[in-house]
Design a protein around this motif. Structure first.
Motif, mmCIF file in Angstrom:
data_model
loop_
_atom_site.group_PDB
_atom_site.id
_atom_site.type_symbol
_atom_site.label_atom_id
_atom_site.label_comp_id
_atom_site.label_asym_id
_atom_site.label_seq_id
_atom_site.Cartn_x
_atom_site.Cartn_y
_atom_site.Cartn_z
ATOM 1 N N SER A 134 0.836 -1.203 0.000
ATOM 2 C CA SER A 134 0.000 0.000 0.000
ATOM 3 C C SER A 134 0.869 1.251 0.000
ATOM 4 O O SER A 134 2.075 1.186 0.294
ATOM 5 C CB SER A 134 -0.883 0.016 1.250
ATOM 6 O OG SER A 134 -0.056 0.161 2.384
ATOM 7 N N GLY A 135 0.213 2.376 -0.266
ATOM 8 C CA GLY A 135 0.934 3.635 -0.233
ATOM 9 C C GLY A 135 1.488 3.930 1.150
ATOM 10 O O GLY A 135 2.637 4.361 1.301
ATOM 11 N N ALA A 136 0.664 3.689 2.182
ATOM 12 C CA ALA A 136 1.113 3.957 3.548
ATOM 13 C C ALA A 136 2.354 3.126 3.878
ATOM 14 O O ALA A 136 3.306 3.622 4.503
ATOM 15 C CB ALA A 136 -0.013 3.639 4.525
ATOM 16 N N GLU A 137 2.340 1.885 3.430
ATOM 17 C CA GLU A 137 3.487 1.017 3.712
ATOM 18 C C GLU A 137 4.756 1.533 3.010
ATOM 19 O O GLU A 137 5.864 1.447 3.558
ATOM 20 C CB GLU A 137 3.152 -0.387 3.211
ATOM 21 C CG GLU A 137 3.608 -1.489 4.128
ATOM 22 C CD GLU A 137 3.403 -2.858 3.491
ATOM 23 O OE1 GLU A 137 4.248 -3.724 3.728
ATOM 24 O OE2 GLU A 137 2.416 -3.044 2.757
ATOM 25 N N ALA A 267 9.851 12.133 -1.997
ATOM 26 C CA ALA A 267 8.650 12.568 -2.719
ATOM 27 C C ALA A 267 7.595 11.482 -2.585
ATOM 28 O O ALA A 267 7.825 10.342 -2.997
ATOM 29 C CB ALA A 267 8.976 12.818 -4.183
ATOM 30 N N ASP A 268 6.468 11.833 -1.987
ATOM 31 C CA ASP A 268 5.352 10.898 -1.917
ATOM 32 C C ASP A 268 4.518 11.094 -3.176
ATOM 33 O O ASP A 268 3.669 11.976 -3.247
ATOM 34 C CB ASP A 268 4.522 11.143 -0.647
ATOM 35 C CG ASP A 268 3.319 10.213 -0.554
ATOM 36 O OD1 ASP A 268 3.016 9.524 -1.546
ATOM 37 O OD2 ASP A 268 2.667 10.193 0.517
ATOM 38 N N GLU A 269 4.784 10.240 -4.164
ATOM 39 C CA GLU A 269 4.056 10.318 -5.448
ATOM 40 C C GLU A 269 3.007 9.220 -5.542
ATOM 41 O O GLU A 269 2.683 8.749 -6.638
ATOM 42 C CB GLU A 269 5.050 10.254 -6.616
ATOM 43 C CG GLU A 269 5.959 11.462 -6.708
ATOM 44 C CD GLU A 269 5.852 12.200 -8.046
ATOM 45 O OE1 GLU A 269 4.852 12.017 -8.763
ATOM 46 O OE2 GLU A 269 6.780 12.969 -8.349
ATOM 47 N N VAL A 270 2.501 8.824 -4.385
ATOM 48 C CA VAL A 270 1.494 7.761 -4.367
ATOM 49 C C VAL A 270 0.282 8.160 -5.225
ATOM 50 O O VAL A 270 -0.245 7.354 -5.986
ATOM 51 C CB VAL A 270 1.090 7.435 -2.913
ATOM 52 C CG1 VAL A 270 -0.184 6.600 -2.857
ATOM 53 C CG2 VAL A 270 2.233 6.708 -2.202
ATOM 54 N N GLN A 271 -0.160 9.411 -5.117
ATOM 55 C CA GLN A 271 -1.336 9.851 -5.877
ATOM 56 C C GLN A 271 -0.970 10.507 -7.209
ATOM 57 O O GLN A 271 -1.720 10.440 -8.176
ATOM 58 C CB GLN A 271 -2.195 10.819 -5.038
ATOM 59 C CG GLN A 271 -3.535 11.120 -5.655
ATOM 60 C CD GLN A 271 -4.626 11.544 -4.674
ATOM 61 O OE1 GLN A 271 -5.585 12.168 -5.073
ATOM 62 N NE2 GLN A 271 -4.523 11.207 -3.406
ATOM 63 N N THR A 272 0.199 11.143 -7.255
ATOM 64 C CA THR A 272 0.565 11.927 -8.448
ATOM 65 C C THR A 272 1.291 11.108 -9.516
ATOM 66 O O THR A 272 1.466 11.590 -10.637
ATOM 67 C CB THR A 272 1.481 13.098 -8.041
ATOM 68 O OG1 THR A 272 2.538 12.571 -7.211
ATOM 69 C CG2 THR A 272 0.737 14.165 -7.276
#
Ligand code: PLP
Length: 453
Positions: A134-137, A267-272
């Motif tokens: 998952s993104g959180a992980e 960079a948290d690009e989980v959504q982008t």
């Protein structure tokens, strides 16, 4: 009740908005009743219909209603639901094997996904990747890696940030309700800085990049101390926070500052990520090369897969055996990822995302001219939003208007999402394969919803 023939999803579904019952229809209502008897109430629902099939730019419910999809399952099915290549690759993989655990007995597709991430992510330095679910992980693991690399404890995040719902990522996430309320205590050594939020920057949007950068650095130095900071974690465009696009220069300046202080820039690009913003990754827009990049959502066409990719010397800091998990890099999810990535590249979905932005942004700006409650229209590529406020000269957030427009869209057959710290942002995340005709129809529905507000 008669059970209709199981509809086949994918791009072959009729690409049309079609309402044949009220929303929700009788079969959905029956399932909603079953749901409320057994599913925990804390698990929310945006559109209260049950899905039977989806593909291209539509989601079809169990009553036969066909909704235009402006959500992509929250920025996941960038390649469309049940995309042809993804379906074929998954079929092939499930017939071979479904799981061995990569840490027990490895397989090629995991390595191939890491090779693809090495090639696609910003920067030509030597890289390594690790895969999760998952993104959180992914975000949690990026923090672990940064701490192991630097030997420092502190993690710096921003106002309006969203990084997930696990204990550490709740601490990184800004918004209390619904993400954090009653779930503490949270992980320590997390520090929050002001975000560059052009629409709400006190001295005007043109100063939001430069001034926010100076403030962030000053606060980091005075309140945390650069020598204590393992990493700065930031979404290049904030997702759940309301599609906040930072002012020009903010991200490159922050990355440069981190480099000068030995702070890992994450960079948290989980959504982008994965073509969503009209670049393969949103960081590329200003030429930012993150030390670590967190990826999920669009990576695998709807299968649970996430990744941390980054500089080899940082990624290889944790001891052998220190990273992993039972399902991380599951072979079915890896097969889906390779097919999704091939689809993005072969079908020109980066360009397609730009085209979607080019269609949507002018229409939404024209709508802003007519409706004073649309305070801001923003976003890039196929990640665009409108922020609703009290009026042209009053930026008080108006979450009720966002909820009303969204409800009107749902009732008319368009699946929209809201976002933002105040819940006053309507956000649009269509699958990148949506047709121009469907987008035009969805925009007409949105325009009508504003007209009738
Ligand atoms: C930027 C960002 N980071 C992390 C997450 C958490 O991802 P997941 O829900 O897969 O844990 C999300 C999910 O919306 C996100 O948008």
């Amino acid at each position: 009740m008669n059970v209709p023939a199981r509809p086949t999803g994918g791009p072959g579904l009729p690409q049309e908005r079609r309402l044949v019952t009220e929303v929700p229809g009788p079969r959905s209502r029956e399932l909603l009743a079953r749901r409320s008897a057994v599913v925990a109430r804390a698990v929310g629902t945006t559109l209260p219909v049950f899905v039977a099939a989806a593909g291209g730019g539509v989601v079809v419910d169990v009553d036969g209603n066909s909704f235009i999809d402006l959500g992509s399952g929250i920025a996941v099915v960038n390649v469309g639901n049940s995309a042809d290549r993804v379906v074929a690759a998954v079929h092939e993989q499930v017939e071979q094997f479904t799981h061995t655990c990569f840490m027990v007995a490895p397989y090629e597709s995991y390595v191939a996904v890491c090779e693809a991430l090495d090639r696609l992510t910003p920067g030509d330095h030597e890289k390594r990747s690790a895969l999760f679910n998952s993104g959180a992980e992914a975000v949690e693991n990026a923090v672990k890696i940064a701490r192991a690399h630097t030997g420092r404890p502190a993690v710096v995040v921003f106002d309006h940030a969203y990084h997930g719902r696990t204990n550490l990522t709740m601490a990184l996430t800004a918004k209390n309700m619904p993400y954090k309320h009653s779930f503490g205590p949270f992980a320590p050594e997390v520090y929050r800085l002001p975000m560059s939020y052009p629409f709400r920057w006190p001295t005007g949007p043109e100063n939001a990049g430069r001034e926010a950068l100076a403030q962030a650095i000053d606060l980091l130095e005075k309140q945390v101390g650069a020598e204590n900071v393992a990493c700065v974690v930031i979404e290049p465009i904030q997702g759940e926070g309301g599609f906040v696009v930072p002012g020009e220069g903010f991200l490159p300046g922050l990355a440069e500052y981190c480099r000068s202080k030995g702070i890992v820039f994450v960079a948290d690009e989980v959504q982008t990520g994965f073509a969503r913003t009209g670049d393969m990754f949103a960081c590329e827009h200003e030429g930012v090369v993150p030390d670590l990049i967190c990826l999920a959502k669009g990576i695998a066409g709807g299968f649970p897969l996430s990744a941390v990719t980054g500089r080899a010397e940082i990624m290889d800091s944790p001891h052998a055996g220190g990273l992993g998990g039972t399902y991380g890099g599951n072979p079915v999810a890896c097969a889906a990822a390779l097919a999704a990535i091939e689809t993005i590249e072969q079908d020109g979905l980066v360009e397609r995302a730009r085209h979607i932005g080019d269609l949507m942004l002018p229409r939404l700006r024209a709508l802003q001219e007519q409706h004073g409650i649309i305070g801001d229209v923003r976003g890039r590529g196929a990640m665009v939003a409108v922020e609703l406020v009290a009026g042209p000269d009053d930026r008080t957030p108006d979450p009720a208007a966002a909820a009303a427009v969204s409800a009107a869209c749902h009732a008319a057959g368009v699946l929209t999402l809201t976002a933002g710290t105040w819940g006053n942002v309507l956000r649009f995340l269509p699958p990148l394969v949506i047709s121009d005709e469907l987008l035009d129809d969805a925009l007409q529905v949105i325009e009508k919803a504003f007209a009738e507000l």
